[in-house]
Design a protein around this motif. Structure first.
Motif, PDB file in Angstrom:
ATOM      1  N   GLU A   9     -10.804  47.351 -20.688  1.00 45.14           N
ATOM      2  CA  GLU A   9     -10.309  47.581 -19.328  1.00 45.14           C
ATOM      3  C   GLU A   9      -8.814  47.883 -19.402  1.00 45.14           C
ATOM      4  N   THR A  10      -8.419  49.040 -18.843  1.00 46.99           N
ATOM      5  CA  THR A  10      -7.039  49.513 -18.987  1.00 46.99           C
ATOM      6  C   THR A  10      -6.442  49.906 -17.636  1.00 46.99           C
ATOM      7  N   PRO A  11      -6.272  48.973 -16.726  1.00 47.92           N
ATOM      8  CA  PRO A  11      -5.645  49.315 -15.444  1.00 47.92           C
ATOM      9  C   PRO A  11      -4.164  49.621 -15.627  1.00 47.92           C
ATOM     10  N   ALA A  12      -3.626  50.469 -14.766  1.00 47.73           N
ATOM     11  CA  ALA A  12      -2.206  50.791 -14.796  1.00 47.73           C
ATOM     12  C   ALA A  12      -1.412  49.691 -14.096  1.00 47.73           C
ATOM     13  N   ASP A  13      -0.105  49.639 -14.387  1.00 48.26           N
ATOM     14  CA  ASP A  13       0.748  48.639 -13.744  1.00 48.26           C
ATOM     15  C   ASP A  13       0.710  48.773 -12.228  1.00 48.26           C
ATOM     16  N   THR A  14       0.668  50.018 -11.751  1.00 48.45           N
ATOM     17  CA  THR A  14       0.647  50.226 -10.300  1.00 48.45           C
ATOM     18  C   THR A  14      -0.660  49.732  -9.685  1.00 48.45           C
ATOM     19  N   ASP A  15      -1.746  49.765 -10.471  1.00 45.34           N
ATOM     20  CA  ASP A  15      -3.020  49.259  -9.961  1.00 45.34           C
ATOM     21  C   ASP A  15      -2.962  47.750  -9.746  1.00 45.34           C
ATOM     22  N   LEU A  16      -2.271  47.050 -10.640  1.00 43.19           N
ATOM     23  CA  LEU A  16      -2.220  45.592 -10.561  1.00 43.19           C
ATOM     24  C   LEU A  16      -1.218  45.090  -9.534  1.00 43.19           C
ATOM     25  N   ALA A  17      -0.245  45.913  -9.199  1.00 43.80           N
ATOM     26  CA  ALA A  17       0.839  45.444  -8.345  1.00 43.80           C
ATOM     27  C   ALA A  17       0.336  44.899  -7.015  1.00 43.80           C
ATOM     28  N   GLU A  18      -0.655  45.552  -6.426  1.00 43.90           N
ATOM     29  CA  GLU A  18      -1.175  45.116  -5.127  1.00 43.90           C
ATOM     30  C   GLU A  18      -2.621  44.656  -5.217  1.00 43.90           C
ATOM     31  N   ALA A  19      -3.110  44.403  -6.429  1.00 45.53           N
ATOM     32  CA  ALA A  19      -4.512  44.015  -6.592  1.00 45.53           C
ATOM     33  C   ALA A  19      -4.749  42.611  -6.051  1.00 45.53           C
ATOM     34  N   SER A  20      -5.972  42.377  -5.615  1.00 50.93           N
ATOM     35  CA  SER A  20      -6.374  41.058  -5.118  1.00 50.93           C
ATOM     36  C   SER A  20      -7.300  40.402  -6.132  1.00 50.93           C
ATOM     37  N   VAL A  21      -7.737  39.178  -5.824  1.00 50.82           N
ATOM     38  CA  VAL A  21      -8.686  38.474  -6.678  1.00 50.82           C
ATOM     39  C   VAL A  21      -9.909  38.119  -5.849  1.00 50.82           C
ATOM     40  N   PRO A  22     -11.081  38.052  -6.470  1.00 48.27           N
ATOM     41  CA  PRO A  22     -12.306  37.770  -5.702  1.00 48.27           C
ATOM     42  C   PRO A  22     -12.347  36.311  -5.247  1.00 48.27           C
ATOM     43  N   SER A  23     -12.923  36.113  -4.091  1.00 53.16           N
ATOM     44  CA  SER A  23     -13.013  34.757  -3.543  1.00 53.16           C
ATOM     45  C   SER A  23     -14.207  33.992  -4.087  1.00 53.16           C
ATOM     46  N   GLU A  24     -15.230  34.718  -4.596  1.00 53.68           N
ATOM     47  CA  GLU A  24     -16.456  34.044  -5.018  1.00 53.68           C
ATOM     48  C   GLU A  24     -16.437  33.633  -6.484  1.00 53.68           C
ATOM     49  N   ALA A  25     -15.341  33.837  -7.202  1.00 54.39           N
ATOM     50  CA  ALA A  25     -15.288  33.521  -8.631  1.00 54.39           C
ATOM     51  C   ALA A  25     -14.941  32.053  -8.846  1.00 54.39           C
ATOM     52  N   THR A  26     -15.705  31.157  -8.226  1.00 51.28           N
ATOM     53  CA  THR A  26     -15.389  29.732  -8.308  1.00 51.28           C
ATOM     54  C   THR A  26     -15.535  29.185  -9.724  1.00 51.28           C
ATOM     55  N   ARG A  27     -16.398  29.804 -10.515  1.00 54.04           N
ATOM     56  CA  ARG A  27     -16.566  29.349 -11.899  1.00 54.04           C
ATOM     57  C   ARG A  27     -15.269  29.471 -12.679  1.00 54.04           C
ATOM     58  N   TYR A  28     -14.478  30.480 -12.343  1.00 49.14           N
ATOM     59  CA  TYR A  28     -13.243  30.751 -13.081  1.00 49.14           C
ATOM     60  C   TYR A  28     -12.009  30.145 -12.426  1.00 49.14           C
ATOM     61  N   THR A  29     -12.193  29.372 -11.371  1.00 47.54           N
ATOM     62  CA  THR A  29     -11.064  28.664 -10.748  1.00 47.54           C
ATOM     63  C   THR A  29     -11.301  27.159 -10.716  1.00 47.54           C
ATOM     64  N   ALA A  30     -12.419  26.689 -11.250  1.00 51.14           N
ATOM     65  CA  ALA A  30     -12.758  25.264 -11.200  1.00 51.14           C
ATOM     66  C   ALA A  30     -11.817  24.453 -12.081  1.00 51.14           C
ATOM     67  N   LEU A  31     -11.302  23.361 -11.529  1.00 47.75           N
ATOM     68  CA  LEU A  31     -10.423  22.423 -12.245  1.00 47.75           C
ATOM     69  C   LEU A  31     -10.826  21.010 -11.862  1.00 47.75           C
ATOM     70  N   PRO A  32     -11.767  20.399 -12.573  1.00 53.25           N
ATOM     71  CA  PRO A  32     -12.198  19.042 -12.208  1.00 53.25           C
ATOM     72  C   PRO A  32     -11.057  18.031 -12.330  1.00 53.25           C
ATOM     73  N   ARG A  33     -10.804  17.271 -11.245  1.00 52.20           N
ATOM     74  CA  ARG A  33      -9.823  16.187 -11.223  1.00 52.20           C
ATOM     75  C   ARG A  33      -8.462  16.652 -11.737  1.00 52.20           C
ATOM     76  N   LEU A  34      -7.967  17.728 -11.171  1.00 52.47           N
ATOM     77  CA  LEU A  34      -6.660  18.269 -11.559  1.00 52.47           C
ATOM     78  C   LEU A  34      -5.554  17.269 -11.229  1.00 52.47           C
ATOM     79  N   PRO A  35      -4.704  16.879 -12.191  1.00 47.02           N
ATOM     80  CA  PRO A  35      -3.576  15.987 -11.892  1.00 47.02           C
ATOM     81  C   PRO A  35      -2.601  16.638 -10.911  1.00 47.02           C
ATOM     82  N   PHE A  36      -2.008  15.826 -10.081  1.00 48.38           N
ATOM     83  CA  PHE A  36      -1.082  16.342  -9.080  1.00 48.38           C
ATOM     84  C   PHE A  36       0.098  17.052  -9.714  1.00 48.38           C
TER      85      PHE A  36
END
Length: 665
Positions: A337-364
């Motif tokens: 995957e080779t996106p350009a810098d301009t592609d990433l500048a305003e790119a968003s992230v998916p809301s349904e990717a909970t598997r990749y944002t999970a942090l069980p018992r994250l310390p404060f």
């Protein structure tokens, strides 16, 4: 001429089927010529016996090629087992002997039948057309329609078949055009509609699923660093990172890899789609000192030349259940995957990717540290760049630092007091893990990749040593896929250094080290901060283009070819054929004459041309004069034009593809 046409049809169909295998075009092209061996043999023995001999020899060769997979079984079982093996292999299937056997036997059978069917003069060219259709449909089913996404091969086959009936077989018996057009339409629907509606022949057999209990490979980085110049593998190809395993699950104590794997191309689609800009990469790898079950690859694997390779579809990690052995050589083809810098500048992230944002018992402390580091960032990309800079500041790589990626180890790595073991020092394991955890804390989907950094080429090969082992984090951006970051040096693959500097200049405050908050009462749990709704966009649907919309076009092309074929044959039939052209025109205009009327009576209704043509028709039917010049077809064209002028506009619109003349006797 007839044999050249048959060879062209078979080659197109065979090369189309070869796309279901990886690198099998030569084998399938040669197999398409097997029928001509039967033709040579038919000069000595009857044609049926010659065809049977070629098929039996092909089956014997197939058994010898495939028996290595099941040496204790009988020949019939070995040959029958090649089909389930193919349907449970990777897609495209590696060009190994046991996986090539079903496709090669199919082509040999089709080629032999097609060539022998046209060996006798005056026979119809139906069998080659049927054989080409069988090969095309087989390719469509084995690749779920991906072998001919735009229908170009189907169009080429239609053109070749049309040339066969219009040029090669003008004077021989033919299949009625109505039946031909119906068959072509049925083949098109079968080849396009079935894959488009999810028909998958591989579901008829149960694919093997390999379960592997693999320990976290990140601690191995310290051991590889200690081994230094020990050679692990060699590669030929572009200078790209070699991926060993991707870790996507984080338990708070360690990272974990997937535990079940299936054949490449047969398993389900990844949970997050590939980005919109990709680059193909193919490398040849040879294992020299690397051990374990992980199979090195590049990018997201698309094909592997090993028949026993398994893949996790979500991460692209490859394994071989039998383990790696020195001397193992194979080829991996993947996409980067080779996106350009301009592609990433305003790119968003998916809301349904909970598997990749999970942090069980994250310390404060870790959650607050991440929020402070990204408090001025506007977009997910700016957050990722800020965290990369923060993790790298005032920390140093140390191969002798304590291993581990738990919350406690990361807190020591980030906040430890001077002199404390592992404070501000770590291997790529701690740098990549700290980035991934902090990024998840602010809502960025992340994962950690263990692999080898790109190495320069020497004498045509790239030697990968233990000191080249590393780990790096990746962030997923909607529409652009997984993007690598480098919190160790900041100069790895991924966004350019200039783009990162531009972001850091806007976020000057992120260059200062955030201070972990110390509160009288620290909450035991802090959930990761959710991304703002305006930063979240649904991941691309990834749906393929509905190529079944081209079915009406192919049907119209088939009808046009059938009508043209009929006109060519009528023209070759002299005055009688010309009169049938007139009767076809009358039918198209909705003017069907009564059967009791004579030819001169009907011809006089359409002027002088019709009357003259009627005379020629009577002469040809009742008083033919051999050798006489009878320009009947120009007269038929004049009558046809006159009839068409009197037809309604909607009849003129469908004049060239109206199928009714095909059914008129």
């Amino acid at each position: 001429m007839r044999y050249a046409w048959v060879a062209a049809v078979l080659l197109v169909g065979s090369l189309q089927l070869a796309r279901a295998w990886d690198g099998a075009f030569v084998y399938f092209g040669l197999a398409a010529l097997a029928g001509f061996a039967a033709l040579l043999l038919a000069r000595l023995v009857p044609a049926g016996l010659a065809g049977l001999a070629v098929v039996v020899l092909a089956m014997a060769g197939g058994f010898l090629a495939a028996r290595g997979a099941s040496p204790e079984r009988d020949p019939a079982w070995v040959l029958l087992d090649t089909v389930p093996r193919l349907l449970t292999a990777a897609r495209p299937a590696p060009a190994t002997p046991e996986l090539l056997v079903p496709g090669l036997l199919l082509i040999v059978g089709v080629s032999t039948a097609a060539v022998l069917s046209v060996a006798k003069r005056g026979t119809a060219l139906f069998v080659p057309a049927l054989g080409a259709a069988v090969l095309y449909v087989s390719a469509a089913l084995l690749t779920t329609g991906r072998a001919d996404r735009h229908g170009l091969v189907a169009l080429a086959l239609v053109v070749l078949l049309a040339l066969g009936w219009l040029v090669v077989d003008r004077h021989g018996p033919v299949l009625p055009p109505a039946v031909l057009s119906t068959a072509l339409a049925a083949v098109t629907l079968l080849a396009v509609v079935l894959p488009a509606n999810g028909f998958e022949p591989r579901r008829l057999v149960t694919p093997p699923v390999t379960g592997i209990a693999v320990a976290n490979p990140l601690p191995q980085l310290a051991a590889w660093a200690a081994q230094g110049e020990t050679e692990l593998l060699r590669m030929r190809g572009p200078e790209v990172p070699v991926r060993l395993v991707t870790l996507s699950r984080y338990s708070g104590a360690s990272w974990e890899a997937a535990s079940t794997y299936g054949p490449l191309g047969v398993v389900d689609a990844p949970d997050l789609p590939t980005g919109g800009k990709v680059q193909d990469a193919s490398v040849d790898l040879r294992i020299t000192g690397l051990r374990g079950e992980w199979l090195p690859g590049v990018g997201k694997p698309q094909a592997v030349s090993l028949s026993n390779a398994m893949v996790d579809p979500d991460t692209g990690s490859l394994v071989v259940a039998d383990g790696l052995e020195p001397g193992l050589s194979y080829t991996v083809r993947g996409v980067l995957e080779t996106p350009a810098d301009t592609d990433l500048a305003e790119a968003s992230v998916p809301s349904e990717a909970t598997r990749y944002t999970a942090l069980p018992r994250l310390p404060f402390t870790l959650g607050e540290y991440a929020r402070q580091a990204t408090r001025n960032a506007r977009t997910p990309y700016e957050k990722a760049v800020a965290l990369e800079q923060v993790v790298r500041l005032d920390r140093r790589p140390d191969a002798e630092a304590p291993v581990g990626s738990s919350y406690a180890r990361l807190e020591t790595f980030l906040f430890g007091n001077p002199g404390e073991a592992g404070a501000g020092a770590g291997t790529a394991e701690q740098f990549a893990s700290a980035f991934a955890v902090l990024a998840r804390a602010v809502g960025l989907p992340t994962r950690v990749v263990v692999g080898f950094q790109p190495v320069p080429e020497q004498d045509g090969e790239r030697v990968v040593r233990a000191s080249d082992a590393t780990a790096w984090p990746e962030v997923y951006f909607s529409g652009w896929g997984w993007v690598a970051f480098d919190p160790v040096s900041g100069n790895g693959s991924g966004p350019s250094a200039a783009s990162k500097r531009e972001v850091l200049n806007r976020l000057a405050s992120t260059t200062a080290t955030p201070t972990p908050t110390s509160l009288p009462s620290v909450p035991p749990l802090v959930q990761p901060t959710a991304v703002r709704p305006d930063e979240v966009a649904a991941a691309p649907a990834g749906e393929s283009f509905p190529f079944w919309v081209f079915t009406p076009v192919l049907l119209l092309v088939g009808l046009y070819v059938a009508r043209t074929s009929r006109r060519v044959r009528l023209r070759a039939a002299g005055p009688v054929g010309a009169w049938h052209e007139v009767l076809d025109s009358l039918q198209l205009a909705g003017l069907r004459p009564e059967p009791s009327r004579t030819v001169p009576d009907i011809g006089r209704e359409w002027g002088e041309a019709g009357a003259r043509l009627a005379v020629l028709v009577d002469q040809a039917a009742f008083a033919p004069r051999p050798g006489a010049h009878q320009p009947s077809w120009p007269l038929a064209r004049q009558v046809r034009k006159a009839v068409r002028r009197n037809a309604s506009w909607w009849r003129r619109a469908v004049w060239a593809v109206d199928p009714r003349p095909l059914f008129r006797r």
